[in-house]
Write a protein that holds these residues in place. Structure first.
Motif, short mmCIF file in Angstrom:
data_model
loop_
_atom_site.label_atom_id
_atom_site.label_comp_id
_atom_site.label_asym_id
_atom_site.label_seq_id
_atom_site.Cartn_x
_atom_site.Cartn_y
_atom_site.Cartn_z
N GLU A 228 0.80 -1.22 0.00
CA GLU A 228 0.00 0.00 0.00
C GLU A 228 0.84 1.28 0.00
OE1 GLU A 228 -2.66 -0.16 3.26
OE2 GLU A 228 -3.95 -1.73 2.39
N TYR A 229 2.00 1.25 0.73
CA TYR A 229 2.72 2.50 0.93
C TYR A 229 4.10 2.54 0.25
CZ TYR A 229 -0.75 3.33 4.56
OH TYR A 229 -1.92 3.52 5.24
N ILE A 230 4.76 1.40 0.13
CA ILE A 230 6.17 1.40 -0.28
C ILE A 230 6.34 1.10 -1.76
CG2 ILE A 230 8.46 0.51 0.21
CD1 ILE A 230 7.12 2.07 2.49
N GLU A 231 5.74 0.00 -2.21
CA GLU A 231 5.91 -0.40 -3.60
C GLU A 231 5.21 0.59 -4.52
OE1 GLU A 231 4.77 -4.38 -4.30
OE2 GLU A 231 6.30 -5.26 -2.98
N THR A 232 5.94 1.01 -5.55
CA THR A 232 5.39 1.95 -6.53
C THR A 232 5.55 1.39 -7.92
OG1 THR A 232 7.50 3.11 -6.72
CG2 THR A 232 5.95 3.93 -5.07
N GLY A 233 4.74 1.87 -8.84
CA GLY A 233 4.80 1.37 -10.22
C GLY A 233 5.86 2.05 -11.05
N GLU A 234 6.47 3.11 -10.52
CA GLU A 234 7.45 3.87 -11.30
C GLU A 234 8.70 4.08 -10.47
OE1 GLU A 234 7.84 8.17 -13.60
OE2 GLU A 234 5.94 7.52 -12.70
N ALA A 235 9.88 3.85 -11.08
CA ALA A 235 11.13 4.03 -10.36
C ALA A 235 11.33 5.50 -10.02
CB ALA A 235 12.30 3.53 -11.21
N GLY A 236 11.69 5.76 -8.78
CA GLY A 236 11.94 7.13 -8.35
C GLY A 236 10.72 7.85 -7.83
N PRO A 238 7.90 9.13 -5.30
CA PRO A 238 7.97 9.34 -3.84
C PRO A 238 7.04 8.40 -3.09
CG PRO A 238 6.67 11.06 -4.89
CD PRO A 238 7.26 10.25 -6.00
N TRP A 239 7.41 8.14 -1.82
CA TRP A 239 6.57 7.32 -0.95
C TRP A 239 5.65 8.24 -0.13
CZ3 TRP A 239 10.71 3.61 1.56
CH2 TRP A 239 11.20 2.75 0.55
N ILE A 240 4.42 7.86 0.03
CA ILE A 240 3.48 8.59 0.89
C ILE A 240 3.17 7.68 2.07
CG2 ILE A 240 1.27 9.78 1.00
CD1 ILE A 240 3.23 10.97 -0.98
N ILE A 241 3.68 8.05 3.25
CA ILE A 241 3.54 7.20 4.43
C ILE A 241 2.97 8.00 5.58
CG2 ILE A 241 5.44 5.69 3.74
CD1 ILE A 241 7.21 7.16 5.69
#
Length: 396
Positions: A228-236, A238-241
């Motif tokens: 939900e918070y760490i894995e993103t679909g695009e390299a680089g 930002p994380w929203i935590i």
């Protein structure tokens, strides 16, 4: 006490004597410990050094020389061709020499045996014998060479020796004892490096969460957190935590430099190079150095070659005024300019002919260049005293 109780007591006593030690877990064991025996020929550094020596000696031309009143001259006949071109019917001269040297340095532990075949007194073939087929038996003064269980006198075979044994000097002992500990260290370093790189305990990022929250206390909940918070679909991206629940820390994992693996391996490689007498840059340590290379040729390679020359001469050559010589100078690192300066200077002084200079340059001979000439207009050597300037000096 019943027999059954005695048996139980004895079984418990025996069980207590048994013990086992487990170092951390299987991953830690793989990182810190190597298992099994590794022979020297399976060590990359030792194999590389021995192969380089064998390849160099295998590339040297073998000359048949004869003593004359004018000096030693090269002889070209069927015997010289047999020794230099086709010593063994099953392989080239280069392969023939390489297996002899590998047996000498590595496989045969300082001993290399070659069977001799003759017919009507003429040399017909030479066969390098693999080290596994050979054993040497004898006392302090005499010995036999056993090939496949069949005994041969030393005069019936070529027996090349490296690093003579202190008790039985006719037998070589190689450098197995000197290299054994170094080979173990290099193997351990390789296993440690492999295990370290494959270990999963090297996180580059630690995320601290509130463990009291039921959602984060289970593996399933932590996986949901990452999704939900760490894995993103695009390299680089930002994380929203959540600010109150997460704390992100970056850590530096332990590296091979911290373990001093690289320094230890380099030191062991230099030790292997010193024991075998090869430049360290051949094992990947340091950079190429011409003087170091030429010293290697003049010491290590030349020393081994002298042993080959002497053994082959005393057992293959009947004539007292002939001998075998390896052209070691061909391995020296001379660039084309150095060769040109040296041999053109010799040509100017009438010591070599033009065709001999062309041969050193890798060129074919030409007509008219077989006479010795001196610098004064490059006249023939026998006419050097007939120059006009010399006549003027005489008249004065």
């Amino acid at each position: 006490m019943t027999n059954i109780k005695k048996m139980i007591r004895q079984a418990i006593g025996k069980t207590k004597k048994r013990s086992a030690i487990l170092l951390g877990n299987s991953d830690a064991y793989d990182i810190l410990c190597s298992s099994g025996y590794t022979s020297l020929d399976q060590n990359p550094e030792i194999m590389t050094a021995c192969m380089k020596i064998a390849q160099l000696i295998g590339s040297i031309t073998v000359h048949l020389m004869k003593n004359t009143e004018r000096g030693d001259e090269r002889v070209v006949n069927e015997l010289s061709r047999k020794i230099d071109i086709n010593p063994c019917r099953n392989m080239t001269r280069k392969t023939f020499m390489e297996i002899i040297i590998m047996n000498l340095l590595l496989y045969g532990k300082g001993n290399s045996i070659v069977k001799i075949y003759t017919e009507a007194g003429y040399l017909t073939d030479m066969e390098p014998v693999s080290a596994g087929r050979v054993s040497i038996a004898g006392d302090y003064s005499s010995y036999k060479v056993l090939i496949d269980g069949m005994a041969y006198d030393p005069d019936e075979v070529l027996h090349f020796v490296y690093n003579p044994d202190r008790t039985y000097p006719y037998k070589g002992q190689g450098v197995t004892l000197q290299l054994k500990d170094i080979a173990d260290n290099l193997k351990q370093a390789q296993v440690t490096t492999k295990g370290f790189l494959e270990s999963k305990w090297k996180p580059s990022l630690i995320i601290k969460v509130d463990g009291m929250v039921e959602e984060f206390s289970s593996p399933k909940g932590r996986k949901k957190l990452l999704d939900e918070y760490i894995e993103t679909g695009e390299a680089g991206a930002p994380w929203i935590i959540p600010a109150d629940q997460f704390q992100v820390e970056q850590v530096k994992p332990l590296s091979l430099s911290d373990l001093a693996i690289l320094d230890t391996v380099e030191l062991d490689k230099r030790t292997v190079a010193a024991i075998l007498g090869v430049p360290a840059f051949l094992l990947g340590v340091g950079t190429y150095n011409r003087e170091e290379w030429n010293t290697f040729i003049n010491t290590t390679v030349k020393s081994i070659v002298l042993g080959l020359q002497q053994e082959m001469t005393r057992k293959l050559i009947y004539s007292h005024d002939m001998y075998i010589r390896f052209n070691v100078l061909s391995l020296m690192d001379w660039d084309i300019k150095t060769l040109s300066d040296v041999f053109c200077g010799l040509s100017d002084r009438g010591f070599v002919t033009g065709n001999e200079v062309r041969d050193k340059m890798g060129m074919s001979p030409r007509d008219g260049l077989d006479e010795l000439r001196v610098l004064e207009n490059y006249i023939p050597y026998f006419m050097s005293g007939m120059q006009k300037k010399l006549d003027k000096e005489v008249k004065q």
